[in-house]
Write a protein that holds these residues in place. Structure first.
Motif, PDB file in Angstrom:
ATOM      1  N   GLN A 195       0.831  -1.204   0.000  1.00 32.25           N
ATOM      2  CA  GLN A 195       0.000   0.000   0.000  1.00 32.25           C
ATOM      3  C   GLN A 195       0.867   1.256   0.000  1.00 32.25           C
ATOM      4  O   GLN A 195       1.672   1.459   0.914  1.00 32.25           O
ATOM      5  CB  GLN A 195      -0.911   0.022   1.229  1.00 32.25           C
ATOM      6  N   PRO A 196       0.686   2.124  -0.994  1.00 36.38           N
ATOM      7  CA  PRO A 196       1.406   3.406  -1.004  1.00 36.38           C
ATOM      8  C   PRO A 196       1.098   4.197   0.260  1.00 36.38           C
ATOM      9  O   PRO A 196      -0.048   4.273   0.694  1.00 36.38           O
ATOM     10  CB  PRO A 196       0.862   4.108  -2.247  1.00 36.38           C
ATOM     11  N   GLY A 197       2.138   4.744   0.857  1.00 35.44           N
ATOM     12  CA  GLY A 197       1.958   5.512   2.079  1.00 35.44           C
ATOM     13  C   GLY A 197       1.958   4.677   3.337  1.00 35.44           C
ATOM     14  O   GLY A 197       1.994   5.222   4.443  1.00 35.44           O
ATOM     15  N   ARG A 198       1.908   3.351   3.194  1.00 32.49           N
ATOM     16  CA  ARG A 198       1.899   2.464   4.358  1.00 32.49           C
ATOM     17  C   ARG A 198       3.156   1.598   4.365  1.00 32.49           C
ATOM     18  O   ARG A 198       3.884   1.572   5.359  1.00 32.49           O
ATOM     19  CB  ARG A 198       0.643   1.577   4.358  1.00 32.49           C
ATOM     20  N   THR A 199       3.374   0.849   3.296  1.00 29.36           N
ATOM     21  CA  THR A 199       4.555  -0.013   3.232  1.00 29.36           C
ATOM     22  C   THR A 199       5.607   0.500   2.252  1.00 29.36           C
ATOM     23  O   THR A 199       6.733   0.006   2.239  1.00 29.36           O
ATOM     24  CB  THR A 199       4.163  -1.452   2.855  1.00 29.36           C
ATOM     25  N   PHE A 200       5.250   1.477   1.419  1.00 27.92           N
ATOM     26  CA  PHE A 200       6.224   2.107   0.518  1.00 27.92           C
ATOM     27  C   PHE A 200       5.661   3.441   0.055  1.00 27.92           C
ATOM     28  O   PHE A 200       4.460   3.714   0.195  1.00 27.92           O
ATOM     29  CB  PHE A 200       6.522   1.212  -0.697  1.00 27.92           C
ATOM     30  N   ALA A 241       8.468  -0.046   5.723  1.00 29.45           N
ATOM     31  CA  ALA A 241       8.347  -1.080   6.766  1.00 29.45           C
ATOM     32  C   ALA A 241       9.738  -1.504   7.237  1.00 29.45           C
ATOM     33  O   ALA A 241      10.037  -2.699   7.376  1.00 29.45           O
ATOM     34  CB  ALA A 241       7.563  -2.270   6.242  1.00 29.45           C
ATOM     35  N   LYS A 242      10.571  -0.533   7.529  1.00 28.03           N
ATOM     36  CA  LYS A 242      11.962  -0.806   7.884  1.00 28.03           C
ATOM     37  C   LYS A 242      12.082  -1.334   9.307  1.00 28.03           C
ATOM     38  O   LYS A 242      11.195  -1.158  10.134  1.00 28.03           O
ATOM     39  CB  LYS A 242      12.788   0.476   7.725  1.00 28.03           C
ATOM     40  N   LEU A 267      10.057 -13.144  -2.942  1.00 26.76           N
ATOM     41  CA  LEU A 267       9.856 -12.653  -1.587  1.00 26.76           C
ATOM     42  C   LEU A 267      10.966 -11.699  -1.167  1.00 26.76           C
ATOM     43  O   LEU A 267      10.713 -10.676  -0.528  1.00 26.76           O
ATOM     44  CB  LEU A 267       9.757 -13.832  -0.613  1.00 26.76           C
ATOM     45  N   GLN A 268      12.197 -12.017  -1.535  1.00 21.27           N
ATOM     46  CA  GLN A 268      13.316 -11.118  -1.229  1.00 21.27           C
ATOM     47  C   GLN A 268      13.098  -9.758  -1.880  1.00 21.27           C
ATOM     48  O   GLN A 268      13.319  -8.707  -1.262  1.00 21.27           O
ATOM     49  CB  GLN A 268      14.622 -11.728  -1.742  1.00 21.27           C
ATOM     50  N   THR A 269      12.626  -9.770  -3.125  1.00 26.37           N
ATOM     51  CA  THR A 269      12.428  -8.518  -3.863  1.00 26.37           C
ATOM     52  C   THR A 269      11.295  -7.695  -3.275  1.00 26.37           C
ATOM     53  O   THR A 269      11.444  -6.498  -3.006  1.00 26.37           O
ATOM     54  CB  THR A 269      12.134  -8.815  -5.338  1.00 26.37           C
ATOM     55  N   VAL A 270      10.135  -8.309  -3.071  1.00 27.04           N
ATOM     56  CA  VAL A 270       8.976  -7.531  -2.629  1.00 27.04           C
ATOM     57  C   VAL A 270       9.143  -7.058  -1.187  1.00 27.04           C
ATOM     58  O   VAL A 270       8.772  -5.926  -0.845  1.00 27.04           O
ATOM     59  CB  VAL A 270       7.666  -8.329  -2.823  1.00 27.04           C
ATOM     60  N   LEU A 271       9.735  -7.870  -0.325  1.00 29.38           N
ATOM     61  CA  LEU A 271       9.967  -7.435   1.045  1.00 29.38           C
ATOM     62  C   LEU A 271      11.010  -6.317   1.083  1.00 29.38           C
ATOM     63  O   LEU A 271      10.888  -5.372   1.866  1.00 29.38           O
ATOM     64  CB  LEU A 271      10.399  -8.619   1.906  1.00 29.38           C
ATOM     65  N   GLY A 272      12.010  -6.415   0.214  1.00 28.94           N
ATOM     66  CA  GLY A 272      12.983  -5.340   0.101  1.00 28.94           C
ATOM     67  C   GLY A 272      12.337  -4.055  -0.371  1.00 28.94           C
ATOM     68  O   GLY A 272      12.684  -2.957   0.085  1.00 28.94           O
ATOM     69  N   VAL A 283      15.951 -10.180   5.639  1.00 25.59           N
ATOM     70  CA  VAL A 283      15.113 -11.297   5.202  1.00 25.59           C
ATOM     71  C   VAL A 283      15.970 -12.559   5.221  1.00 25.59           C
ATOM     72  O   VAL A 283      17.002 -12.630   4.549  1.00 25.59           O
ATOM     73  CB  VAL A 283      14.543 -11.070   3.788  1.00 25.59           C
ATOM     74  N   ARG A 284      15.547 -13.549   5.980  1.00 18.39           N
ATOM     75  CA  ARG A 284      16.317 -14.783   6.160  1.00 18.39           C
ATOM     76  C   ARG A 284      15.497 -15.967   5.657  1.00 18.39           C
ATOM     77  O   ARG A 284      14.274 -15.969   5.788  1.00 18.39           O
ATOM     78  CB  ARG A 284      16.663 -14.987   7.636  1.00 18.39           C
TER      79      ARG A 284
END
Length: 216
Positions: free
Chosen positions: A113-118, A129-130, A160-165, A172-173
């Motif tokens: 969500q723009p403004g929430r997670t990026f 979401a740092k 998952l690595q890309t989107v969480l980044g 991310v482990r």
């Protein structure tokens, strides 16, 4: 410490990823006794696939929302709040058809969500979401990590690595059990390796461990 435990495998008690997430969470609680756990089963409580009804509130539309739009927005709001509140997120992510389960993708679509997670800046996108730690329990019937051909077919961990980044999560482990469909011995070896990885990841603690300790 707030830990969000997420499962997405459709195979219930037979699921390797569900076994691994349960081990991770129990080990984490044993090492960090003050941890509070929330659980989300994306099979039992799957969000609907992303639609324009779910999208409408994110386009800036706040007036005249239909009943369906309000309902879908409420689902997205609950999921993104739950994600943002977590210090640690444990995600069970089995390997389905070279990617992740559709239930897990639907969850990601809801929390993106723009403004929430990026958000977008003059210098490009920035994750919001740092400071979180995400531990992914990755299960695979075959072996995809040891060859270029296998890695080219893999859109599970890499996605998952890309989107969480993109959300700003840099810690991310992956706890991987690979080759679990290649016979009993292969599965035993894969699970043993995953158990060792769990111990190492739990011992490493959370990315924001110091801040949590200070807050406590």
């Amino acid at each position: 410490m707030q830990l969000l435990h997420i499962d997405s495998a459709i195979t219930g008690d037979q699921s390797v990823s569900r076994q691994l997430t349960a081990q991770i969470v129990e080990a984490w609680k044993a090492s960090h006794p003050a941890t509070q756990v929330s659980y989300l089963d994306l099979v039992a409580e799957a969000p609907a696939h992303f639609t324009m009804d779910a999208m409408a509130p994110r386009t800036g539309q706040t007036e005249g929302l239909s009943e369906a739009q309000q309902r879908e927005n409420a689902v997205s709001e609950r999921l993104v709040r739950q994600f943002l509140a977590a210090d640690v997120v444990v995600i069970g992510a089995p390997f389905y058809n070279f990617s992740i389960p559709t239930q897990l993708k639907a969850w990601i679509d809801r929390i993106a969500q723009p403004g929430r997670t990026f958000h977008y800046t003059a210098n490009g996108p920035e994750g919001l979401a740092k400071g979180k730690t995400v531990v992914v329990a990755s299960s695979r019937g075959g072996v995809y990590s040891t060859s270029a051909a296998g890695q080219a077919m893999e859109h599970q961990e890499s996605y998952l690595q890309t989107v969480l980044g993109f959300f700003g999560v840099t810690d991310v482990r992956f706890v991987r059990a690979e080759g679990v469909a290649l016979g009993a011995d292969a599965k035993t070896q894969a699970m043993a390796a995953a158990t060792q990885a769990i111990a190492a990841e739990v011992q490493a603690g959370a990315a924001n461990q110091e801040r949590i300790s200070q807050a406590a």
